[in-house]
Design an enzyme around this catalytic site. Structure first.
Site, short mmCIF file in Angstrom:
data_model
loop_
_atom_site.label_atom_id
_atom_site.label_comp_id
_atom_site.label_asym_id
_atom_site.label_seq_id
_atom_site.Cartn_x
_atom_site.Cartn_y
_atom_site.Cartn_z
N ASP A 125 0.81 -1.21 0.00
CA ASP A 125 0.00 0.00 0.00
C ASP A 125 0.85 1.27 0.00
O ASP A 125 0.40 2.33 0.44
CB ASP A 125 -0.96 0.01 1.20
N ASP A 163 -3.65 -4.50 -5.21
CA ASP A 163 -3.01 -3.19 -5.44
C ASP A 163 -1.54 -3.27 -5.83
O ASP A 163 -0.97 -2.27 -6.30
CB ASP A 163 -3.13 -2.27 -4.22
N ASP A 334 -11.89 1.40 5.38
CA ASP A 334 -10.86 1.64 4.38
C ASP A 334 -9.72 2.49 4.92
O ASP A 334 -8.68 2.61 4.26
CB ASP A 334 -11.47 2.37 3.17
#
Length: 362
Positions: A125, A163, A334
């Protein structure tokens, strides 16, 4: 009453298919009957029947446990309200082989298909809300070895590193030697998961429609289809079953299917690789968030946006997707960055308020 209200809400806002009595899955812990296109050879694993869930941003498993404790406290364990299969993830853990092995074994014993999420890439991330991951490439490869060995050739769906490929397009996140190392780690993961045989279905994550196609979905202003196809190819998509789309996102299934079809065509044209895709439908019942009064604003909300709703439950796919899956745990935050609504919990933390908002579509 609470159970009946959820069932009524799903009937009103779910797949649009007629609801029957022959097949039972659940949403937010509540039993729902439906009839919709489904692979007769696939039944998704009920998490409550397995060992401790792994799935959280940090890999500790507390997210699903909090969800289950909240569900059980509100509805009781022995009522008719059942449990919805969710993607089970693996983050940092010294016993990943045993954790995966126990979970996949529980599925095999019940004749069901487990869904696992491998989410432990170094630099995860880009240091954001879900930061963490393995310390270096050597530790990551050892972790993947354990993850793959835990599957042991048995049937499983693996969502590989949400991701990680999309973020590889950003030089501010990863570049130079670190970028080459990321390609190498993802290639290694695909290779070792593929070595488990044809019953292990790996889907390398391909971000979401806005991330790749841009806010107007016209292939400008985003990563771009050609660039995403290149990144996926460098990461070993040729060894995977396909790609995952919309993980932890809100795009409608139709938008994600359109993206999946365009991406599959690009990969085929550029690299000669046939690609399928799966979609995370856990929170896409109302599609992506659009600024109220500004319909041209596109998909603008990625962090706990209001007015989102549960999507269709895990099943064989429609519109081109191979599967529709609940991968993101409904109710898990989130994040709590400045882009998120005030008072949002940290990334991966379960919130009863967020869960109920998804039930109500509020």
């Amino acid at each position: 009453m609470r159970c009946q209200r959820l069932i009524s809400g799903l009937r009103a806002g779910g797949s649009g298919q007629p609801w029957g009595e022959s097949d039972h899955l659940a949403a937010c812990g509540l039993s729902v009957a439906y009839s919709a296109p489904r692979d007769p050879h696939v039944t998704f694993l009920d998490h409550a029947a397995s060992s401790a869930c792994l799935r959280t941003q940090e890999g500790s498993g507390e997210g699903p446990h909090r969800f289950r404790r909240w569900r059980d406290a509100r509805h009781g364990r022995r009522n008719r309200c059942s449990r919805q299969p969710l993607g089970r993830g693996g983050g940092p853990s010294t016993g990943i082989q045993a954790e995966v092995g126990n979970y996949v074994g529980a599925a095999a014993a019940k004749g069901k298909l487990p869904v696992l999420v491998a989410y432990n890439i170094p630099g995860r991330d880009c240091g954001g809300a879900s930061s963490g991951g393995s310390e270096d490439a050597a530790r990551y490869k050892a972790w993947i070895d354990g993850f793959a060995q835990g599957i042991a050739g048995r049937p499983a769906v693996v969502i590989l590193e949400p991701d990680a490929v999309a973020q590889a397009s950003d030089p501010a996140c990863v570049s130079g030697e670190a970028l080459e190392a990321r390609f190498d780690m993802l290639w290694y993961a695909n290779q070792h998961l593929a070595a488990q045989g044809p019953f292990t279905r790996t889907y390398l994550d391909a971000g979401n429609a806005t991330w790749t196609l841009g806010p107007d979905f016209n292939n400008t202003g985003g990563i771009g289809l050609a660039r995403m196809a290149y990144l996926l190819n460098r990461s070993g998509v040729s060894m995977a079953k396909g790609v995952s789309i919309g993980v932890a996102n809100f795009h409608s299934t139709d938008i994600s299917n359109q993206y999946g079809a365009r991406l599959a065509t690009q990969i085929k044209n550029d690299f000669g690789v046939d690609t399928r895709w799966v979609i995370d439908t856990a929170r896409n019942g109302n599609g992506g968030y659009v600024t109220p009064g500004v319909p041209s604003s596109g998909h603008v909300g990625f962090c706990n946006p209001p007015g989102r709703k549960l999507g269709v439950t895990s099943r064989a796919g429609t519109g081109g997707a191979e599967y529709l899956l609940w991968i993101k745990n409904p109710g898990d935050s989130d994040g709590n960055s400045p882009q998120c609504p005030a008072g949002s919990p940290p990334a991966g933390a379960f919130s009863p308020d967020l869960a109920e908002a998804l039930i109500d579509g509020s």
